[in-house]
Design a protein around this motif. Structure first.
Motif, mmCIF file in Angstrom:
data_model
loop_
_atom_site.group_PDB
_atom_site.id
_atom_site.type_symbol
_atom_site.label_atom_id
_atom_site.label_comp_id
_atom_site.label_asym_id
_atom_site.label_seq_id
_atom_site.Cartn_x
_atom_site.Cartn_y
_atom_site.Cartn_z
ATOM 1 N N VAL A 33 0.844 -1.197 0.000
ATOM 2 C CA VAL A 33 0.000 0.000 0.000
ATOM 3 C C VAL A 33 0.877 1.246 0.000
ATOM 4 O O VAL A 33 0.606 2.245 -0.661
ATOM 5 C CB VAL A 33 -0.955 0.007 1.225
ATOM 6 N N CYS A 34 1.998 1.144 0.734
ATOM 7 C CA CYS A 34 2.948 2.244 0.828
ATOM 8 C C CYS A 34 3.399 2.729 -0.556
ATOM 9 O O CYS A 34 3.454 3.915 -0.834
ATOM 10 C CB CYS A 34 4.165 1.740 1.588
ATOM 11 N N THR A 35 3.741 1.765 -1.423
ATOM 12 C CA THR A 35 4.213 2.075 -2.777
ATOM 13 C C THR A 35 3.102 2.776 -3.560
ATOM 14 O O THR A 35 3.325 3.788 -4.227
ATOM 15 C CB THR A 35 4.593 0.766 -3.505
ATOM 16 N N GLU A 36 1.895 2.213 -3.466
ATOM 17 C CA GLU A 36 0.746 2.775 -4.180
ATOM 18 C C GLU A 36 0.456 4.201 -3.692
ATOM 19 O O GLU A 36 0.165 5.110 -4.461
ATOM 20 C CB GLU A 36 -0.463 1.867 -3.907
ATOM 21 N N CYS A 37 0.573 4.384 -2.401
ATOM 22 C CA CYS A 37 0.298 5.671 -1.758
ATOM 23 C C CYS A 37 1.295 6.733 -2.219
ATOM 24 O O CYS A 37 0.930 7.844 -2.585
ATOM 25 C CB CYS A 37 0.365 5.469 -0.239
ATOM 26 N N LYS A 38 2.591 6.337 -2.262
ATOM 27 C CA LYS A 38 3.644 7.261 -2.713
ATOM 28 C C LYS A 38 3.400 7.654 -4.157
ATOM 29 O O LYS A 38 3.519 8.813 -4.545
ATOM 30 C CB LYS A 38 5.031 6.619 -2.609
ATOM 31 N N ARG A 39 3.052 6.638 -4.989
ATOM 32 C CA ARG A 39 2.805 6.877 -6.416
ATOM 33 C C ARG A 39 1.696 7.909 -6.592
ATOM 34 O O ARG A 39 1.714 8.717 -7.509
ATOM 35 C CB ARG A 39 2.395 5.566 -7.079
ATOM 36 N N GLN A 40 0.711 7.862 -5.698
ATOM 37 C CA GLN A 40 -0.402 8.808 -5.808
ATOM 38 C C GLN A 40 -0.063 10.166 -5.198
ATOM 39 O O GLN A 40 -0.849 11.109 -5.295
ATOM 40 C CB GLN A 40 -1.647 8.237 -5.116
ATOM 41 N N GLY A 41 1.085 10.229 -4.514
ATOM 42 C CA GLY A 41 1.528 11.516 -3.982
ATOM 43 C C GLY A 41 0.863 11.956 -2.694
ATOM 44 O O GLY A 41 0.823 13.150 -2.377
ATOM 45 N N HIS A 42 0.351 10.997 -1.895
ATOM 46 C CA HIS A 42 -0.248 11.405 -0.619
ATOM 47 C C HIS A 42 0.842 11.631 0.420
ATOM 48 O O HIS A 42 1.805 10.870 0.468
ATOM 49 C CB HIS A 42 -1.209 10.336 -0.096
ATOM 50 N N PRO A 43 0.692 12.621 1.293
ATOM 51 C CA PRO A 43 1.645 12.775 2.388
ATOM 52 C C PRO A 43 1.570 11.548 3.296
ATOM 53 O O PRO A 43 0.488 11.021 3.537
ATOM 54 C CB PRO A 43 1.159 14.016 3.147
ATOM 55 N N CYS A 44 2.728 11.079 3.764
ATOM 56 C CA CYS A 44 2.751 9.875 4.600
ATOM 57 C C CYS A 44 2.138 10.182 5.959
ATOM 58 O O CYS A 44 2.618 11.051 6.681
ATOM 59 C CB CYS A 44 4.183 9.384 4.764
ATOM 60 N N VAL A 45 1.054 9.463 6.325
ATOM 61 C CA VAL A 45 0.364 9.754 7.589
ATOM 62 C C VAL A 45 1.214 9.378 8.797
ATOM 63 O O VAL A 45 1.088 9.987 9.855
ATOM 64 C CB VAL A 45 -1.021 9.064 7.687
ATOM 65 N N MET A 46 2.106 8.399 8.614
ATOM 66 C CA MET A 46 2.933 7.971 9.746
ATOM 67 C C MET A 46 4.055 8.980 9.989
ATOM 68 O O MET A 46 4.298 9.381 11.121
ATOM 69 C CB MET A 46 3.502 6.573 9.506
ATOM 70 N N VAL A 47 4.697 9.405 8.909
ATOM 71 C CA VAL A 47 5.815 10.338 9.057
ATOM 72 C C VAL A 47 5.316 11.729 9.445
ATOM 73 O O VAL A 47 5.817 12.348 10.368
ATOM 74 C CB VAL A 47 6.635 10.408 7.752
ATOM 75 N N SER A 48 4.275 12.192 8.743
ATOM 76 C CA SER A 48 3.879 13.585 8.945
ATOM 77 C C SER A 48 2.963 13.770 10.153
ATOM 78 O O SER A 48 2.920 14.833 10.736
ATOM 79 C CB SER A 48 3.190 14.135 7.685
ATOM 80 N N ARG A 49 2.203 12.711 10.525
ATOM 81 C CA ARG A 49 1.228 12.907 11.598
ATOM 82 C C ARG A 49 1.307 11.875 12.712
ATOM 83 O O ARG A 49 0.488 11.900 13.634
ATOM 84 C CB ARG A 49 -0.194 12.944 11.001
ATOM 85 N N GLY A 50 2.304 10.970 12.615
ATOM 86 C CA GLY A 50 2.498 10.000 13.701
ATOM 87 C C GLY A 50 1.375 8.998 13.847
ATOM 88 O O GLY A 50 1.125 8.477 14.936
ATOM 89 N N ILE A 51 0.640 8.712 12.735
ATOM 90 C CA ILE A 51 -0.466 7.758 12.788
ATOM 91 C C ILE A 51 0.054 6.357 12.496
ATOM 92 O O ILE A 51 0.833 6.157 11.556
ATOM 93 C CB ILE A 51 -1.568 8.165 11.775
ATOM 94 N N ALA A 52 -0.370 5.374 13.317
ATOM 95 C CA ALA A 52 0.126 3.990 13.192
ATOM 96 C C ALA A 52 -0.514 3.301 11.994
ATOM 97 O O ALA A 52 -1.553 2.673 12.097
ATOM 98 C CB ALA A 52 -0.160 3.215 14.469
ATOM 99 N N CYS A 53 0.163 3.423 10.823
ATOM 100 C CA CYS A 53 -0.397 2.968 9.547
ATOM 101 C C CYS A 53 0.187 1.611 9.168
ATOM 102 O O CYS A 53 1.393 1.392 9.284
ATOM 103 C CB CYS A 53 -0.054 3.997 8.476
ATOM 104 N N LEU A 54 -0.651 0.680 8.688
ATOM 105 C CA LEU A 54 -0.195 -0.657 8.276
ATOM 106 C C LEU A 54 0.264 -0.699 6.817
ATOM 107 O O LEU A 54 0.645 -1.751 6.309
ATOM 108 C CB LEU A 54 -1.315 -1.692 8.472
ATOM 109 N N GLY A 55 0.252 0.466 6.144
ATOM 110 C CA GLY A 55 0.615 0.537 4.725
ATOM 111 C C GLY A 55 1.947 -0.102 4.363
ATOM 112 O O GLY A 55 2.063 -0.751 3.323
ATOM 113 N N PRO A 56 3.002 0.018 5.205
ATOM 114 C CA PRO A 56 4.301 -0.552 4.835
ATOM 115 C C PRO A 56 4.312 -2.075 4.738
ATOM 116 O O PRO A 56 5.219 -2.644 4.144
ATOM 117 C CB PRO A 56 5.224 -0.090 5.975
ATOM 118 N N VAL A 57 3.345 -2.758 5.344
ATOM 119 C CA VAL A 57 3.368 -4.229 5.326
ATOM 120 C C VAL A 57 2.149 -4.836 4.631
ATOM 121 O O VAL A 57 2.007 -6.052 4.550
ATOM 122 C CB VAL A 57 3.452 -4.817 6.764
ATOM 123 N N THR A 58 1.235 -3.969 4.120
ATOM 124 C CA THR A 58 -0.020 -4.465 3.545
ATOM 125 C C THR A 58 0.035 -4.495 2.025
ATOM 126 O O THR A 58 0.546 -3.571 1.397
ATOM 127 C CB THR A 58 -1.205 -3.601 4.022
#
Lengths: 433, 262
Positions: B167-192
């Protein structure tokens, strides 16, 4: 030996066109029904138990998974119960969007039920695909309305099956203005299709089957109750969600995994017809005129009118969503902050299939201590059995087994039992002695 | 393609919410196009019921959770050329798999007045635990495009391809700000596994793992990151114990937190 005294057993492995799986046992002795049991055997999924220990913020995503057809009902009911406990006041923007999202689910679920599940019965077809061969325009219109419902859910919830946009306190993000405007135009355009659908549904010859029953639905001071209002009954009861337990009881029968609900010890009806019976005075005047024209009189004591009731609510959902999304603008914030506190959260809404009630005991950290969820199908289960009993007698027990089975299925489909939520469907075992 | 040669398709339901079948039932008018291209032999919710007939492709929704389920899935396997498991329940036991770590008998006794009448296995298991599965479609729910792509590939005699991105790759491709880096939200994107379109991060919220673990998912690194964000062991365990709780990678990650069950 007469027709009603022969001994017959019918076995239909899976009942088609319902959401789940179940069976019906019917014993006819000397022309009388001596046993009638609707058995639901969807394996239990234990939602109430595994919610325990979870944080309030996770509840909308978890409870959505109870039903793929009405996830919004579960999400909104849970979110609202928690918001009330936490003293959170939604912004008018979020309130309007919640109701519009819910309209999307009614539109999707009702269109699916009317066209894919219920209507084929009345045209001698086994499926909508068969029906599409003799009435392609009707089926295509239904599928378009269903698709529009999905689009509305997708727009506001960001995904139509298990939306991800709802959070306790409002929505995670606001849908873009341009997309809302574009979809609203299509909602308004679809009103003429919904009007044609109401006329078509009202003209289907339905069995005359007047029965006495209590209707239970939510009632709101001025709106047609969907996501807000008290719980009302056709005998005059009007209570808040927190008083549900004082008036309604659930019991488990060994032949079913769904629990049975009763009101004052009696079966009762929830769902679109119960809603219209209690709230027909809350319909917009244009819709009232349409109902007068079609001759659909309310209140109705014929549960076969449920099909027409769904068509009426499809029109209503389109009109209401278009009204709610008029003048849509982006909010300052799509959600308001939430501060958890210990206590009991209760709430209810009108899921497509009827009243849905939730109760959560929460701890001070915002975690679930215990949960209770009463879905519409379990509330209707006792009423379905009572209906079958009366309806079969009116239909005639001496009819061939195949005709009896089809009639039973039609009766059961009126309730649109979503057996996944409670709980699977129809093996008919008829024994005649 | 005439009626004789149309591929025969079945859709079977086990323990589930019906949401993955909606990938077909929600196709709108395309459902009629599909019905013209294939022969829907068994699809109880849409009408046709012929659960024991031979088919070319069987889609199976739901997890196996009763003794009867195990017998039924074996019959389906014997009668299917290709068997495709659709959705988190069929692929990893689903959200109801959360009971696998619990005392199921105690839960039944707490919910039902007649516990003896409830037939339920102690574990909610994926289809692959019992029969050979030819292809697995991930997601809670699977999406229509993904289902149609699988059907089309099979109709052409090809093997459907599963996404292996995160999901992380897809998210970056779409240009969304990373919720974990920018807002400290515990996101499962890196492993999903991707497939949803990075919907949740697009709303500024956490991915919660609908599509299950991606290939080479570094759950240890993510656990460490969650701990840095202030999540305790229980909260970290719950992150991995959601929609795909019984997927081996997520189950192992949850167990390594050492947190007990509530």
């Amino acid at each position: 030996m007469t027709e009603t005294t022969r001994s017959v057993e019918i076995h239909v492995p899976v009942l088609a066109r319902v959401e789940g799986e179940g069976a019906l046992d019917l014993v006819i002795e000397n022309g009388n029904i001596t046993r009638l049991r609707l058995r639901i055997f969807e394996p239990p999924r234990f939602f109430e138990k595994f919610l325990e220990g979870h944080h309030y913020s996770e509840i909308p995503d978890l409870v959505a998974r109870i039903c793929g057809i009405c996830p919004v009902a579960y999400q909104v009911t849970a979110a609202q119960a928690l918001e009330q406990l936490y003293g959170v006041e939604l912004t008018p923007w979020a309130r309007a969007l919640r109701r519009a999202l819910y309209c999307g689910e009614w539109l999707q679920s009702h269109s699916l039920h009317v066209h894919l599940l219920a209507a084929p019965d009345y045209f001698g077809c086994n499926s909508a695909i068969e029906l599409a061969q003799i009435a392609p325009d009707v089926v295509r219109r239904g599928l378009r309305l269903q698709a529009l419902g999905n689009e509305l859910m997708d727009l506001i919830g960001t995904r139509s099956v298990h939306p991800v946009g709802v959070r306790v306190g409002g929505f995670h993000a606001a849908p873009p203005v341009a997309r809302v405007r574009e979809l609203r135009v299509r909602l308004l355009t679809a009103l003429s299709e919904a009007e044609a659908l109401v006329r078509w549904a009202a003209a289907i010859p339905l069995p005359p089957d007047e029965q006495a029953f209590v209707s239970v639905a939510m009632r709101h001071a001025h709106d047609y109750a969907i996501e807000a209002g008290d719980i009302a009954a056709s005998d005059g009861l009007q209570i808040g969600a927190d008083a549900y337990d004082a008036h309604f009881a659930e019991r488990h029968e060994p032949h079913s995994t769904a629990l049975y609900s009763s009101y004052r010890g009696q079966p009762y009806l929830v769902g679109p017809l119960a809603r219209l019976n209690l709230n027909h005075d809350r319909l917009p005047s244009q819709l009232c005129s349409l109902l007068v024209e079609t001759g659909f009189a309310l209140p109705s004591r014929n549960v076969f009118h449920s099909l027409v009731a769904r068509a009426v609510e499809i029109w209503l959902a389109l009109d209401e969503a278009a009204r709610l999304l008029a003048d849509y603008t982006l909010p300052d914030a799509p959600w308001v902050p939430v501060e958890p506190r210990a206590g009991v959260a209760t709430g209810c809404t009108e899921a497509p299939r009827g009243l849905l009630w939730h109760r959560y005991q929460m701890d001070a950290d915002g975690r679930v201590v215990n949960a209770r969820i009463v879905p519409p199908t379990s509330q209707n289960q006792a009423r379905i059995e009572a209906d079958l009993q009366q309806s079969l007698l009116a239909f005639g027990l001496d009819r061939p087994d195949e005709a009896l089975r089809l009639h039973c299925e039609k009766v059961i489909r009126n309730y649109d039992p979503c057996i996944s939520c409670a709980t699977h469907f129809l093996r008919l075992n008829v024994e005649r002695t | 393609m005439d009626g004789e040669n149309k591929p025969r398709v079945a859709v079977h339901k086990f323990s589930s919410c019906d949401g993955c079948q909606l990938a077909l039932l929600n196709l709108g008018e395309d459902l009629l196009t599909l019905a013209a291209r294939v022969e829907l032999v068994h699809f109880a919710e849409a009408g046709p019921t012929n659960p024991d007939a031979w088919v070319d492709v069987a889609f199976v929704e739901g997890s196996m959770s009763t003794p009867e389920d195990i017998e039924r899935i074996r019959r389906i396997r014997e009668q299917s050329r290709v068997l495709i498991a659709i959705g988190a329940c069929a692929v990893s036991g689903g959200i109801q798999g959360l009971r696998n770590q619990a005392d199921g008998a105690a839960w039944i006794a707490q919910l039902y007045e007649h516990p003896g009448a409830i037939a339920s296995l102690a574990q909610s298991t994926p289809v692959s635990a019992h029969v050979k599965v030819d292809f697995e479609l991930y997601g809670c729910p699977v999406d229509s495009a993904q289902m149609l792509a699988a059907v089309n590939a099979l109709l052409l005699g090809a093997v459907p391809r599963a996404s292996t991105d995160k999901v992380c790759t897809e998210c970056k491709r779409q240009g969304h700000p990373c919720v974990m880096v920018s807002r400290g939200i515990a996101c499962l994107g890196p492993v999903t596994r991707s497939g949803c379109g990075a919907l949740c991060p697009s709303l500024g919220r956490d991915c919660y793992g609908c599509y299950g673990p991606a290939e080479n998912a570094n759950t240890d690194a993510l656990t460490a990151q969650f701990a840095r964000l202030g999540l305790d062991a229980t909260a970290i365990r719950q992150r991995f114990q959601g929609i795909n709780s019984q997927a081996p990678v997520f189950l192992a990650a949850a167990q390594r937190t050492g947190a007990g069950h509530d």
